[in-house]
Design a protein around this motif. Sequence first.
Motif, PDB file in Angstrom:
ATOM      1  N   ARG A  22      -4.446  11.582   1.698  1.00  0.00           N
ATOM      2  CA  ARG A  22      -3.792  10.547   2.486  1.00  0.00           C
ATOM      3  C   ARG A  22      -2.285  10.557   2.254  1.00  0.00           C
ATOM      4  NH1 ARG A  22      -5.772   5.107   0.939  1.00  0.00           N
ATOM      5  NH2 ARG A  22      -4.561   4.485   2.757  1.00  0.00           N
ATOM      6  N   GLY A  23      -1.851  11.150   1.143  1.00  0.00           N
ATOM      7  CA  GLY A  23      -0.423  11.267   0.893  1.00  0.00           C
ATOM      8  C   GLY A  23       0.273   9.964   0.612  1.00  0.00           C
ATOM      9  N   VAL A  24      -0.420   9.024  -0.046  1.00  0.00           N
ATOM     10  CA  VAL A  24       0.179   7.722  -0.330  1.00  0.00           C
ATOM     11  C   VAL A  24       1.043   7.771  -1.578  1.00  0.00           C
ATOM     12  CG1 VAL A  24      -0.341   5.327  -0.942  1.00  0.00           C
ATOM     13  CG2 VAL A  24      -1.678   6.481   0.822  1.00  0.00           C
ATOM     14  N   GLY A 157      -6.948  -1.470  -2.142  1.00  0.00           N
ATOM     15  CA  GLY A 157      -6.550  -0.131  -1.716  1.00  0.00           C
ATOM     16  C   GLY A 157      -5.484   0.492  -2.587  1.00  0.00           C
ATOM     17  N   ILE A 158      -5.277   1.796  -2.391  1.00  0.00           N
ATOM     18  CA  ILE A 158      -4.361   2.569  -3.222  1.00  0.00           C
ATOM     19  C   ILE A 158      -2.910   2.159  -2.994  1.00  0.00           C
ATOM     20  CG2 ILE A 158      -3.904   4.487  -1.623  1.00  0.00           C
ATOM     21  CD1 ILE A 158      -4.866   4.855  -5.329  1.00  0.00           C
ATOM     22  N   ALA A 310      -8.321   2.361 -11.112  1.00  0.00           N
ATOM     23  CA  ALA A 310      -8.037   3.239  -9.976  1.00  0.00           C
ATOM     24  C   ALA A 310      -8.610   4.630 -10.192  1.00  0.00           C
ATOM     25  CB  ALA A 310      -6.530   3.335  -9.741  1.00  0.00           C
ATOM     26  N   SER A 311      -8.520   5.137 -11.430  1.00  0.00           N
ATOM     27  CA  SER A 311      -8.864   6.541 -11.683  1.00  0.00           C
ATOM     28  C   SER A 311     -10.333   6.776 -12.016  1.00  0.00           C
ATOM     29  CB  SER A 311      -7.990   7.074 -12.825  1.00  0.00           C
ATOM     30  OG  SER A 311      -6.628   7.079 -12.453  1.00  0.00           O
ATOM     31  N   ARG A 337     -10.714   2.793   1.974  1.00  0.00           N
ATOM     32  CA  ARG A 337     -11.345   3.972   1.379  1.00  0.00           C
ATOM     33  C   ARG A 337     -11.366   3.890  -0.143  1.00  0.00           C
ATOM     34  NH1 ARG A 337     -14.293   5.338   5.016  1.00  0.00           N
ATOM     35  NH2 ARG A 337     -14.524   7.484   4.248  1.00  0.00           N
ATOM     36  N   VAL A 338     -11.674   2.715  -0.669  1.00  0.00           N
ATOM     37  CA  VAL A 338     -11.788   2.499  -2.109  1.00  0.00           C
ATOM     38  C   VAL A 338     -13.252   2.612  -2.516  1.00  0.00           C
ATOM     39  CG1 VAL A 338     -11.511   0.803  -3.962  1.00  0.00           C
ATOM     40  CG2 VAL A 338      -9.767   1.005  -2.182  1.00  0.00           C
ATOM     41  N   PRO A 339     -13.585   3.338  -3.592  1.00  0.00           N
ATOM     42  CA  PRO A 339     -14.970   3.381  -4.077  1.00  0.00           C
ATOM     43  C   PRO A 339     -15.335   2.048  -4.731  1.00  0.00           C
ATOM     44  CG  PRO A 339     -13.549   4.625  -5.553  1.00  0.00           C
ATOM     45  CD  PRO A 339     -12.689   4.199  -4.395  1.00  0.00           C
ATOM     46  N   TRP A 340     -15.663   1.080  -3.909  1.00  0.00           N
ATOM     47  CA  TRP A 340     -15.756  -0.304  -4.359  1.00  0.00           C
ATOM     48  C   TRP A 340     -16.897  -0.544  -5.344  1.00  0.00           C
ATOM     49  CZ3 TRP A 340     -20.060  -3.351  -3.136  1.00  0.00           C
ATOM     50  CH2 TRP A 340     -20.917  -2.835  -2.159  1.00  0.00           C
TER      51      TRP A 340
END
Length: 478
Positions: A22-24, A157-158, A310-311, A337-340
Amino acid sequence: MQQTQTPVAGAPAVATASNTPRGVLGFKSLLAVAVGLVVSQGVMVIMLQGVGIAGAAFIVPLTIAWVLALCYAASFSELALMVPRAGSLSAYTEVALGHFPAILSVFSGYVVVAMFALSAELLLVDYLLGVLYPGLGGSLWIAFGILGVFTALNLLGIDVFAKLQNLLAFVMVVALTLLGVSALSGGFAPHEIAAGQIFGEFNLGDGALTLIALAIWGYVGVEFVCPLVGECRNPARNIPRAMFFGLTMIFGVFLLYCLGALFYIPRETLMNAELPHLEYATATFGGSGTFLLAVAAVTATCSTLNTSLASVPRMLQGMAEQGQVFPLLGRLTPTSRVPWVAVLFIAGVTGVPLLIWGNDPGTVGLLLVAAAIAWLLAYIIAHVNVIALRRRYPDAKRPYRTPFYPLPQLIGIGGMVYAIVYASPAPELTAWIFTSAGVVLGIVSLVAMVWIKLVMKKPLFCPEPLEALGGDASSKND
């Protein structure tokens, strides 16, 4: 004959999401991740204990540990860019050594360690604030409040994570650097101990070299940028730079921080005080030092928690995509798109030690040392992965290649073995710590074997082909 990956029944279709960048996250955000995970409040205490034991000679093990950390950063950089997946160490190990060491390395080296490390951090900040501001700490509502807030923010989100992490890491590094520089210069309060006395006691014969094991704890964790490979811009450039710059920044901050303490606090106090960093800040800045320390401690804990939430879930997400854990852990929120599920899982296991050992932080600290042994084992596996993949796929594309291979890997393996042997802080605790680590590794190993054999129906030590994870095994390097 190449094996093909058999999807697990009910597995979510999330592979595309993790493999499409996603390049965030840019370089600054990745640097904030690297620094923010490593510089925790627990490490702030451990560094002062080390300099209390060895005095100014602690510079030597601190430097050696930095070199060992650069070695593991080189291995993770090569692996992360050769196999750019959210699963991180599990993905690298899967194609180098097989599924069993892949699952073992992530659960023992990251999930278990994160569980106890985050719990210890939250307990420590709760205790510190209770000492600084009576009435605030002790009930654990601060610890659970911080955990709840950062769990919710990571679910957003990221983008939110990156903004928070940049701010937290900046404030934390500035606070610790200000403390170290002020202590060395004596700008706020006259030095209590003369420089001649400090450096006159420089003596490696006092057991300073055995403190390499202690010093290495100050550098573990910068590889947490690797599971974010699918979220960052120009990973081939930014991931290695973030780890190497991060480790060097950490080395500089700790050098100032540790040496500055010797000008104000007797070594015996640094060794034995429950909160040596509080003694340090108060001596350097007087009453205003308590506020500076509160800011540094809270931001360090929040930064560590934010990075882990996050990681580590993204490691579990990548493992879910490969069928190595329950498919539910790979489910993503539809927009961010977070692995909730994985985020909630890590938050949940972090809260368990708070409930069980909430009134006994010392027990959690010992469990953390035991779990940290598993972390170093994960680093050894990473080094072995590089060697195995160089032999199996000598012509594969490697956007980053470890300089002077295989010296960093061999030095890293030897250094981590040394650190494990001397992991115990006291001889009387050695049996307890290694037994605890053995129990943790034994449980994880048993669960991993059952899962691989009965659910995945795969061999334990048969590596998957590199092509199965999107790697190019046949292309020459440029």
